[in-house]
Motif scaffolding. Structure first.
Motif, PDB file in Angstrom:
ATOM      1  N   ALA A 101       0.848  -1.254   0.049  1.00  0.00           N
ATOM      2  CA  ALA A 101       0.042   0.038   0.010  1.00  0.00           C
ATOM      3  C   ALA A 101       0.651   1.248   0.278  1.00  0.00           C
ATOM      4  CB  ALA A 101      -0.907  -0.065   1.201  1.00  0.00           C
ATOM      5  N   GLY A 102       2.171   1.208   0.703  1.00  0.00           N
ATOM      6  CA  GLY A 102       2.836   2.429   0.783  1.00  0.00           C
ATOM      7  C   GLY A 102       3.578   2.588  -0.651  1.00  0.00           C
ATOM      8  N   ALA A 103       3.897   1.594  -1.650  1.00  0.00           N
ATOM      9  CA  ALA A 103       4.238   1.889  -2.860  1.00  0.00           C
ATOM     10  C   ALA A 103       3.233   2.287  -3.742  1.00  0.00           C
ATOM     11  CB  ALA A 103       4.711   0.478  -3.258  1.00  0.00           C
ATOM     12  N   ILE A 104       1.945   1.860  -3.590  1.00  0.00           N
ATOM     13  CA  ILE A 104       1.051   2.264  -4.259  1.00  0.00           C
ATOM     14  C   ILE A 104       0.788   3.838  -3.947  1.00  0.00           C
ATOM     15  CG2 ILE A 104      -1.630   2.174  -4.854  1.00  0.00           C
ATOM     16  CD1 ILE A 104      -1.372  -0.891  -4.147  1.00  0.00           C
ATOM     17  N   TYR A 105       0.772   4.118  -2.572  1.00  0.00           N
ATOM     18  CA  TYR A 105       0.588   5.549  -2.168  1.00  0.00           C
ATOM     19  C   TYR A 105       1.169   6.571  -3.021  1.00  0.00           C
ATOM     20  CZ  TYR A 105      -0.190   9.475   0.848  1.00  0.00           C
ATOM     21  OH  TYR A 105      -0.354  10.852   1.556  1.00  0.00           O
ATOM     22  N   PHE A 106       2.778   6.206  -2.784  1.00  0.00           N
ATOM     23  CA  PHE A 106       3.899   7.198  -2.995  1.00  0.00           C
ATOM     24  C   PHE A 106       3.940   7.376  -4.461  1.00  0.00           C
ATOM     25  CE2 PHE A 106       5.122   6.574   1.437  1.00  0.00           C
ATOM     26  CZ  PHE A 106       5.181   8.139   1.833  1.00  0.00           C
ATOM     27  N   GLU A 107       3.842   5.868  -5.261  1.00  0.00           N
ATOM     28  CA  GLU A 107       4.050   5.992  -6.781  1.00  0.00           C
ATOM     29  C   GLU A 107       2.994   6.378  -7.597  1.00  0.00           C
ATOM     30  OE1 GLU A 107       7.037   5.539  -8.281  1.00  0.00           O
ATOM     31  OE2 GLU A 107       8.047   5.077  -6.504  1.00  0.00           O
ATOM     32  N   SER A 108       1.701   6.016  -6.863  1.00  0.00           N
ATOM     33  CA  SER A 108       0.470   6.225  -7.798  1.00  0.00           C
ATOM     34  C   SER A 108      -0.852   6.683  -7.398  1.00  0.00           C
ATOM     35  CB  SER A 108       0.152   5.027  -8.681  1.00  0.00           C
ATOM     36  OG  SER A 108       0.055   4.086  -7.576  1.00  0.00           O
ATOM     37  N   LYS A 109      -0.568   7.476  -6.200  1.00  0.00           N
ATOM     38  CA  LYS A 109      -1.891   7.835  -5.544  1.00  0.00           C
ATOM     39  C   LYS A 109      -2.729   8.764  -6.297  1.00  0.00           C
ATOM     40  CE  LYS A 109       0.457  11.451  -3.116  1.00  0.00           C
ATOM     41  NZ  LYS A 109       0.880  11.942  -1.652  1.00  0.00           N
ATOM     42  N   GLY A 110      -2.146   9.492  -7.375  1.00  0.00           N
ATOM     43  CA  GLY A 110      -2.849  10.299  -8.241  1.00  0.00           C
ATOM     44  C   GLY A 110      -3.205   9.631  -9.417  1.00  0.00           C
ATOM     45  N   GLU A 111      -2.971   8.380  -9.669  1.00  0.00           N
ATOM     46  CA  GLU A 111      -3.571   7.576 -10.912  1.00  0.00           C
ATOM     47  C   GLU A 111      -4.951   7.002 -10.728  1.00  0.00           C
ATOM     48  OE1 GLU A 111      -1.506   7.197 -13.847  1.00  0.00           O
ATOM     49  OE2 GLU A 111      -0.298   9.025 -12.531  1.00  0.00           O
ATOM     50  N   PRO A 112      -5.411   6.802 -11.795  1.00  0.00           N
ATOM     51  CA  PRO A 112      -6.687   5.981 -11.850  1.00  0.00           C
ATOM     52  C   PRO A 112      -6.259   4.483 -11.107  1.00  0.00           C
ATOM     53  CG  PRO A 112      -5.581   5.881 -14.167  1.00  0.00           C
ATOM     54  CD  PRO A 112      -4.933   6.792 -13.229  1.00  0.00           C
ATOM     55  N   LEU A 113      -7.583   3.870 -10.748  1.00  0.00           N
ATOM     56  CA  LEU A 113      -7.361   2.735  -9.867  1.00  0.00           C
ATOM     57  C   LEU A 113      -6.531   1.852 -10.930  1.00  0.00           C
ATOM     58  CD1 LEU A 113     -11.012   2.410  -8.145  1.00  0.00           C
ATOM     59  CD2 LEU A 113      -8.685   2.938  -7.183  1.00  0.00           C
ATOM     60  N   THR A 114      -6.950   1.576 -12.177  1.00  0.00           N
ATOM     61  CA  THR A 114      -6.047   0.845 -12.984  1.00  0.00           C
ATOM     62  C   THR A 114      -4.571   0.941 -12.889  1.00  0.00           C
ATOM     63  OG1 THR A 114      -6.835   1.952 -14.805  1.00  0.00           O
ATOM     64  CG2 THR A 114      -8.100   0.199 -14.286  1.00  0.00           C
ATOM     65  N   GLY A 115      -4.246   2.317 -12.751  1.00  0.00           N
ATOM     66  CA  GLY A 115      -2.827   2.467 -12.680  1.00  0.00           C
ATOM     67  C   GLY A 115      -2.335   2.133 -11.325  1.00  0.00           C
ATOM     68  N   GLN A 116      -3.179   2.196 -10.082  1.00  0.00           N
ATOM     69  CA  GLN A 116      -2.823   2.046  -9.050  1.00  0.00           C
ATOM     70  C   GLN A 116      -2.363   0.556  -8.993  1.00  0.00           C
ATOM     71  OE1 GLN A 116      -4.440   4.057  -5.528  1.00  0.00           O
ATOM     72  NE2 GLN A 116      -5.261   5.521  -6.962  1.00  0.00           N
ATOM     73  N   LEU A 117      -3.500  -0.502  -9.475  1.00  0.00           N
ATOM     74  CA  LEU A 117      -3.313  -1.849  -9.353  1.00  0.00           C
ATOM     75  C   LEU A 117      -2.341  -2.567 -10.310  1.00  0.00           C
ATOM     76  CD1 LEU A 117      -4.559  -4.417  -8.708  1.00  0.00           C
ATOM     77  CD2 LEU A 117      -6.270  -4.354 -10.865  1.00  0.00           C
ATOM     78  N   ALA A 118      -1.844  -1.731 -11.373  1.00  0.00           N
ATOM     79  CA  ALA A 118      -0.695  -2.088 -12.085  1.00  0.00           C
ATOM     80  C   ALA A 118       0.656  -2.009 -11.507  1.00  0.00           C
ATOM     81  CB  ALA A 118      -0.772  -1.298 -13.397  1.00  0.00           C
ATOM     82  N   VAL A 119       0.724  -0.706 -10.575  1.00  0.00           N
ATOM     83  CA  VAL A 119       1.838  -0.527  -9.797  1.00  0.00           C
ATOM     84  C   VAL A 119       2.033  -1.854  -8.894  1.00  0.00           C
ATOM     85  CG1 VAL A 119       2.929   0.794  -7.951  1.00  0.00           C
ATOM     86  CG2 VAL A 119       1.940   1.934  -9.910  1.00  0.00           C
ATOM     87  N   ALA A 120       0.796  -2.228  -8.028  1.00  0.00           N
ATOM     88  CA  ALA A 120       0.800  -3.267  -7.169  1.00  0.00           C
ATOM     89  C   ALA A 120       1.242  -4.520  -7.968  1.00  0.00           C
ATOM     90  CB  ALA A 120      -0.386  -3.517  -6.493  1.00  0.00           C
TER      91      ALA A 120
END
Length: 211
Positions: A100-119
């Motif tokens: 969750a920390g990586a998702i938050y710092f790398e993609s918190k402003g991205e669409p949900l699909t972008g956040q899921l892709a980072v994960a």
């Protein structure tokens, strides 16, 4: 002995013999009856011997049939937003917090699909054998994510964006939604490419994903 005396003697002997026969006949009949009775009893005993006694099956014990409990079917969602909204974010273990920390710092402003892709990138790295095999170790690996400071994830304000990041991390770890970058091992902004030779697999929001 006169003829009359001789006749009388014969008559007496005849009566005596008849009496003897009459007295012995019942004894013989009784013997036959006794033998018959003994044979009948013996036959009955033989009939009741263990090998001849019909085996009576013990009464069946009635046991209520226990049907196996079918595993709960995975919940299906129509959209990624529904899958994210359905997650319980009350508890988070170390791996979940790191992801969750990586998702938050790398993609918190991205669409949900972008956040899921980072994960997905982080999870794929942990499974690849080319990176550390632990989610937290992947996130904290030196030189990989710029938000990491001294091998640690900075403190996070537990607001809406972080709660969303936890929910997205749960979706990713449970493989509850297919990501368009499910094979990716790297991501970067469009103006930068990974330092290794990589093949582009998806472009989502402000990130391009590679494998």
């Amino acid at each position: 002995m006169t003829i009359l005396q001789r006749a009388a003697t014969i008559a007496v002997m005849t009566f005596s013999l008849a009496g003897l026969l009459g007295n012995s006949a019942p004894g013989q009949a009784t013997g036959i009856d006794r033998s018959t009775t003994n044979l009948t009893a013996l036959a009955n005993l033989n009939a009741l011997s263990p090998q001849n006694v019909p085996q009576i099956a013990p009464a069946a014990t009635t046991v209520a049939a226990v049907e196996p409990i079918a595993p709960a079917e995975e919940e299906e969602f129509d959209t990624l937003a529904q899958a994210v909204a359905a997650q319980d974010i009350a508890a988070a273990d170390d791996a979940l917090q790191c992801l969750a920390g990586a998702i938050y710092f790398e993609s918190k402003g991205e669409p949900l699909t972008g956040q899921l892709a980072v994960a997905e990138v982080i999870i794929n790295r942990a499974k690849s054998g080319r990176f550390p095999a632990d989610v937290c170790a992947v996130v904290k690996q030196r030189g990989q994510f710029s938000f990491v400071r001294g091998g640690q994830i900075p403190n996070i304000n537990a607001g809406t964006a972080y709660r969303t990041a936890i929910a997205v991390a749960k979706v990713a770890l449970a493989d509850a939604w297919n990501s368009p970058a499910d094979k990716a091992l790297y991501f970067n902004t469009p103006d930068r490419r990974p330092s290794v030779r990589a093949i582009k697999v998806a472009s989502i929001g402000n990130h391009i994903f590679y494998r």
